[in-house]
Design an enzyme around this catalytic site. Structure first.
Site, PDB file in Angstrom:
ATOM      1  N   LEU A  25      39.487  51.778  42.464  1.00 30.61           N
ATOM      2  CA  LEU A  25      40.854  51.824  41.937  1.00 30.61           C
ATOM      3  C   LEU A  25      40.982  51.122  40.587  1.00 30.61           C
ATOM      4  O   LEU A  25      42.066  51.025  40.033  1.00 30.61           O
ATOM      5  CB  LEU A  25      41.841  51.221  42.947  1.00 30.61           C
ATOM      6  CG  LEU A  25      41.903  51.934  44.310  1.00 30.61           C
ATOM      7  CD1 LEU A  25      42.994  51.321  45.187  1.00 30.61           C
ATOM      8  CD2 LEU A  25      42.150  53.429  44.153  1.00 30.61           C
ATOM      9  N   GLY A  26      39.873  50.654  40.045  1.00 29.33           N
ATOM     10  CA  GLY A  26      39.902  50.009  38.737  1.00 29.33           C
ATOM     11  C   GLY A  26      39.856  51.034  37.613  1.00 29.33           C
ATOM     12  O   GLY A  26      39.803  52.246  37.844  1.00 29.33           O
ATOM     13  N   TYR A  74      33.805  35.270  33.183  1.00 33.38           N
ATOM     14  CA  TYR A  74      33.374  36.675  33.319  1.00 33.38           C
ATOM     15  C   TYR A  74      31.974  36.866  32.724  1.00 33.38           C
ATOM     16  O   TYR A  74      31.094  37.485  33.328  1.00 33.38           O
ATOM     17  CB  TYR A  74      34.400  37.543  32.595  1.00 33.38           C
ATOM     18  CG  TYR A  74      34.170  39.031  32.624  1.00 33.38           C
ATOM     19  CD1 TYR A  74      34.113  39.738  33.816  1.00 33.38           C
ATOM     20  CD2 TYR A  74      34.065  39.742  31.427  1.00 33.38           C
ATOM     21  CE1 TYR A  74      33.939  41.107  33.812  1.00 33.38           C
ATOM     22  CE2 TYR A  74      33.899  41.114  31.419  1.00 33.38           C
ATOM     23  CZ  TYR A  74      33.827  41.792  32.618  1.00 33.38           C
ATOM     24  OH  TYR A  74      33.665  43.150  32.609  1.00 33.38           O
ATOM     25  N   LYS A  79      28.367  37.934  34.396  1.00 34.79           N
ATOM     26  CA  LYS A  79      27.591  39.091  33.928  1.00 34.79           C
ATOM     27  C   LYS A  79      26.171  38.664  33.557  1.00 34.79           C
ATOM     28  O   LYS A  79      25.200  39.377  33.823  1.00 34.79           O
ATOM     29  CB  LYS A  79      28.277  39.758  32.730  1.00 34.79           C
ATOM     30  CG  LYS A  79      29.567  40.496  33.091  1.00 34.79           C
ATOM     31  CD  LYS A  79      29.318  41.618  34.084  1.00 34.79           C
ATOM     32  CE  LYS A  79      30.554  42.463  34.356  1.00 34.79           C
ATOM     33  NZ  LYS A  79      30.388  43.359  35.523  1.00 34.79           N
TER      34      LYS A  79
HETATM   35  N1  SER Z   1      36.959  44.905  28.641  1.00 37.74           N
HETATM   36  C1  SER Z   1      36.413  43.692  29.178  1.00 37.74           C
HETATM   37  C2  SER Z   1      37.381  42.588  29.074  1.00 37.74           C
HETATM   38  O1  SER Z   1      38.122  42.578  28.121  1.00 37.74           O
HETATM   39  C3  SER Z   1      35.137  43.324  28.476  1.00 37.74           C
HETATM   40  O2  SER Z   1      34.065  43.880  29.144  1.00 37.74           O
HETATM   41  O3  SER Z   1      37.386  41.730  29.886  1.00 37.74           O
END
Ligand code: SER
Length: 314
Positions: A11-12, A140, A144
């Site tokens: 759903l993302g 984030y 990753k």
């Molecule tokens: N689109 C992402 C973000 O802005 C970057 O991978 O978090």
């Protein structure tokens, strides 16, 4: 053996577009979409699944004879800063659960996206190379980075066929992003179409790597269809299409909406954006598996306006 795909995080922003494209390719019955919540309007085979619930994930994969998993569940950069513990748990434990399915021979292949967020302020900012300094300063990005290393490790140690690309900011008209630093480049179109002034949370000169969603989906499908011997990088491939700033995007929009106005009010997301590359060198993806984008900035803007016009007017 026929391909049967499981999508986690359907759903993302990426999941919604990937599932319909995969269904066209593999057949509706061969794509199972999952997410932690449901959407009554979702078109396609769908089940609720929390990828942190390892027994439930394993059970579903066996019950459905899944051959490949697209593991897209994550909190994007801005949201992850507000929810450190959960963002880390989701990014690393979720990936572990999926990698272990392949290690145990239950699935053949995995797609897991990394991001330009893996890079940090010490990385060369322009034409960032494939192999370079990786010192992310966001939650984030740290997730990753760890994920990339685990993918590489599972490939080398256990022969797991995991494939990955570092997505830039993704811009499409079929689905909305949520909680990312590059989201402004989607939101801006809605303001322009409604004739509203746009408040931008980044400075006018913040150049970031960006890509049309159709290109991102093509890259995803292409890397998964390649012969394994062509996939030489097992942490994650740089891929790129274009680089622009809020100001250059606004100028392009003014070609369609001459009165379009934008105001800059940078917030905490500016620091995140400033730590990321402005452009990406993706020569290795082009050489190894033939990556090539179709959309540049003017095509992207034209395409977004044509398609969103119908939605905004509806
Ligand atoms: N689109 C992402 C973000 O802005 C970057 O991978 O978090």
């Amino acid at each position: 053996m026929s391909r049967k795909a499981l999508i986690i995080g359907s759903l993302g922003q990426v999941g919604r577009e990937l599932s319909s494209n995969l269904a066209l390719k593999l057949g509706y019955e061969n794509v199972l979409s999952t997410d932690v919540k449901s959407d009554p309007d979702y078109e396609g085979r769908f089940e609720i699944l929390d990828c942190l619930d390892e027994p439930a994930l394993r059970d579903l994969v066996q019950r459905e004879s899944i051959t490949e998993v697209y593991h897209l569940a994550a909190l994007l950069s801005a949201t992850a800063e507000q929810n450190i513990d959960f963002a880390w748990k989701l990014s690393v434990n979720g990936l572990f659960n999926v990698l272990n399915l392949a290690k145990d021979g239950l699935i053949e292949k995995i797609f897991w996206p990394s991001s330009i967020a893996v890079f940090g302020p010490n990385t060369p900012r322009h034409q960032t190379p494939q192999s370079t300094i990786i010192e992310p300063t966001t939650v984030y990005g740290i997730g990753k980075q760890a994920g990339e290393q685990w993918c590489n490790y599972y490939h080398k140690r256990f022969g797991v066929d995991v494939r990955s690309v570092r997505y830039p900011g993704l811009i499409g008209w079929k689905s909305l992003p949520g909680g990312g630093t590059t989201d402004y480049a989607v939101d801006i179109f809605y303001s322009a179409l409604k004739g509203e002034r746009f408040n931008c949370f980044l400075n006018e000169d913040t150049f970031l790597p960006m890509m049309h969603m159709e290109d991102a989906i093509r890259a995803t499908l292409a890397i998964m269809e390649q012969d394994a011997s062509n996939i030489k990088i097992r942490n994650s491939y740089n891929i790129s299409a274009m680089s622009f700033s809020p100001k250059t995007l606004a100028e392009e929009l003014r070609k369609h909406f001459p009165n379009f106005e934008i105001e800059y009010k940078p917030d905490f997301r500016q620091e995140i954006a400033s730590s990321w590359p402005s452009s990406i060198d993706d020569a290795q993806a082009r050489t190894d598996w033939g990556w090539k984008e179709q959309y540049g900035l003017s095509e992207l803007v034209q395409n977004m306006i044509e398609n969103l016009k119908l939605q905004v007017q509806a």
